[in-house]
Write a protein that holds these residues in place. Sequence first.
Motif, PDB file in Angstrom:
ATOM      1  N   ILE A 149      88.947  17.199  -4.688  1.00  0.00           N
ATOM      2  CA  ILE A 149      89.906  17.510  -3.620  1.00  0.00           C
ATOM      3  C   ILE A 149      91.329  17.432  -4.163  1.00  0.00           C
ATOM      4  O   ILE A 149      92.169  18.297  -3.868  1.00  0.00           O
ATOM      5  N   ILE A 150      91.608  16.384  -4.956  1.00  0.00           N
ATOM      6  CA  ILE A 150      92.949  16.244  -5.533  1.00  0.00           C
ATOM      7  C   ILE A 150      93.257  17.421  -6.455  1.00  0.00           C
ATOM      8  O   ILE A 150      94.365  17.974  -6.439  1.00  0.00           O
ATOM      9  N   LYS A 151      92.273  17.832  -7.253  1.00  0.00           N
ATOM     10  CA  LYS A 151      92.487  18.974  -8.137  1.00  0.00           C
ATOM     11  C   LYS A 151      92.778  20.245  -7.336  1.00  0.00           C
ATOM     12  O   LYS A 151      93.621  21.056  -7.718  1.00  0.00           O
ATOM     13  N   THR A 162      96.339  23.179   1.096  1.00  0.00           N
ATOM     14  CA  THR A 162      97.338  22.487   1.920  1.00  0.00           C
ATOM     15  C   THR A 162      96.887  21.053   2.173  1.00  0.00           C
ATOM     16  O   THR A 162      95.679  20.753   2.174  1.00  0.00           O
ATOM     17  N   PRO A 163      97.831  20.154   2.401  1.00  0.00           N
ATOM     18  CA  PRO A 163      97.468  18.768   2.709  1.00  0.00           C
ATOM     19  C   PRO A 163      96.527  18.651   3.904  1.00  0.00           C
ATOM     20  O   PRO A 163      95.623  17.826   3.911  1.00  0.00           O
ATOM     21  N   GLN A 164      96.718  19.496   4.945  1.00  0.00           N
ATOM     22  CA  GLN A 164      95.858  19.436   6.121  1.00  0.00           C
ATOM     23  C   GLN A 164      94.432  19.841   5.767  1.00  0.00           C
ATOM     24  O   GLN A 164      93.456  19.208   6.200  1.00  0.00           O
ATOM     25  N   GLN A 165      94.297  20.902   4.947  1.00  0.00           N
ATOM     26  CA  GLN A 165      92.962  21.310   4.513  1.00  0.00           C
ATOM     27  C   GLN A 165      92.304  20.209   3.688  1.00  0.00           C
ATOM     28  O   GLN A 165      91.108  19.919   3.838  1.00  0.00           O
ATOM     29  N   ALA A 166      93.095  19.585   2.826  1.00  0.00           N
ATOM     30  CA  ALA A 166      92.556  18.504   1.992  1.00  0.00           C
ATOM     31  C   ALA A 166      92.113  17.322   2.838  1.00  0.00           C
ATOM     32  O   ALA A 166      91.065  16.714   2.590  1.00  0.00           O
ATOM     33  N   LYS A 167      92.918  17.009   3.865  1.00  0.00           N
ATOM     34  CA  LYS A 167      92.587  15.876   4.726  1.00  0.00           C
ATOM     35  C   LYS A 167      91.290  16.139   5.478  1.00  0.00           C
ATOM     36  O   LYS A 167      90.418  15.253   5.587  1.00  0.00           O
ATOM     37  N   HIS A 180      98.845  12.537  -2.040  1.00  0.00           N
ATOM     38  CA  HIS A 180      97.665  11.675  -2.136  1.00  0.00           C
ATOM     39  C   HIS A 180      97.774  10.512  -1.161  1.00  0.00           C
ATOM     40  O   HIS A 180      96.818  10.172  -0.463  1.00  0.00           O
ATOM     41  N   ALA A 181      98.954   9.902  -1.127  1.00  0.00           N
ATOM     42  CA  ALA A 181      99.148   8.756  -0.239  1.00  0.00           C
ATOM     43  C   ALA A 181      98.956   9.172   1.218  1.00  0.00           C
ATOM     44  O   ALA A 181      98.338   8.458   2.006  1.00  0.00           O
ATOM     45  N   LEU A 182      99.492  10.342   1.589  1.00  0.00           N
ATOM     46  CA  LEU A 182      99.318  10.842   2.949  1.00  0.00           C
ATOM     47  C   LEU A 182      97.846  11.063   3.255  1.00  0.00           C
ATOM     48  O   LEU A 182      97.358  10.753   4.345  1.00  0.00           O
ATOM     49  N   LEU A 183      97.122  11.571   2.285  1.00  0.00           N
ATOM     50  CA  LEU A 183      95.702  11.861   2.450  1.00  0.00           C
ATOM     51  C   LEU A 183      94.917  10.608   2.786  1.00  0.00           C
ATOM     52  O   LEU A 183      94.018  10.609   3.619  1.00  0.00           O
TER      53      LEU A 183
END
Length: 398
Positions: free
Chosen positions: A17-19, A26-31, A70-73
């Motif tokens: 996910i980080i990669k 996007t951060p939302q998609q990652a979350k 990452h921190a937000l995630l």
Amino acid sequence: MSQGVGKQGKKELVKNIIKELHKGMTPQQAKEKFEKEVGSITSFEIAQIEQELINEGVSPDEIKRFCNVHALLFESILSESFKNPEYPVHPVNLFKQENQQIKKLLEKIREVSHKKDFGPLKELLSELRKIDAHYSAKEQLLFPYLEKHGFMGPSKVMWGKHNDIRAMMKDAIDMLGKISFDEYLEKYLNPLIEEIDGMIFKEENILFPSSLEMLSAEEWVQILKETKETGFAFIKLPATLDKLIEEFEANLSQDPKIEDGQIVFETGTLALNELESILNTLPVDITFVDKDNKVKYFSKSKDRIFLRTKSVIKRDVQNCHPPQSVDKVMQIIEWFKKGEKDFVDFWINFKGRFIYIRYFAVRDKKGNYLGTLEVTQDITQIKDLEGEKRLADQGDRS
């Protein structure tokens, strides 16, 4: 999270996910992907993942560029996971006290910024600039010890973020009053506050918990001692720090444990067969009676003075002595249990030998009674020693 995903599998999912974040997700998609596929993760695992990404070739600069994302995630999970260390003078608690002062200062800056007045900001930013000492303390106290454990991420990534904040701080001070307040707020002050807030989050939810996982009690004590040299930016060290260090060291001293077949003591490690051989090699007979007055152990020295057989194990100690001495033995044990004495010794002639017998109260680090140790030694030759025999004389006399 899908069933059957183990710890390593979970770490691989997060790394992927980080990669993907780095590739444009996007951060939302990652979350959403994180919550669906991973579910939960510890702060220590997050720190390990970032370290593994560095080991796999992702540059520290790239990690640094996305570490706020990452921190937000992980924020919703990490915010609940951190627990305070038990001891109020623990270095982590001192760092957290500093963060509380930094948060208060940031809140004052926010309040002043709403008035759009450059005047009060100068003094507040001058005070905030001391945050450099807070970061230096981390760099000099925490990072070297983490590196000893092979954890290079903070010194490579977080140190870089420190320098970014230092540069942003300089620019914010330099640009005071030189542009409109709205432009200053957007370009300099708000980004600075956001970065400092983000650093506090990363410290308290990733760096400090990871450090607590990795560093030993002895290392924390050493860090606390070194705070006397580095100091802190926004708090004063306790006036009684030296005494507190002694208490801290005593409270954090670790009980022995077994790791990889080795008994780990505060002063070294021994294999089980090494420990048994050492006890049997000592020129004394040892018998240990536990706190319930049961014989628990005896050594098997080559020239044992008094006979012991395995049948004595778990036997009541009063049944192991002749009637005429039982009362005295039990009196000694009672003294030990009440804390009235720590040892009792006596000596006898036995079969032409001079025998020295000592009873010791065995207590744990908090003074709790664990049992009684009987140590018996033939001191016939020792009693007759005179003059000197130095190491250099070895071989002259046996």
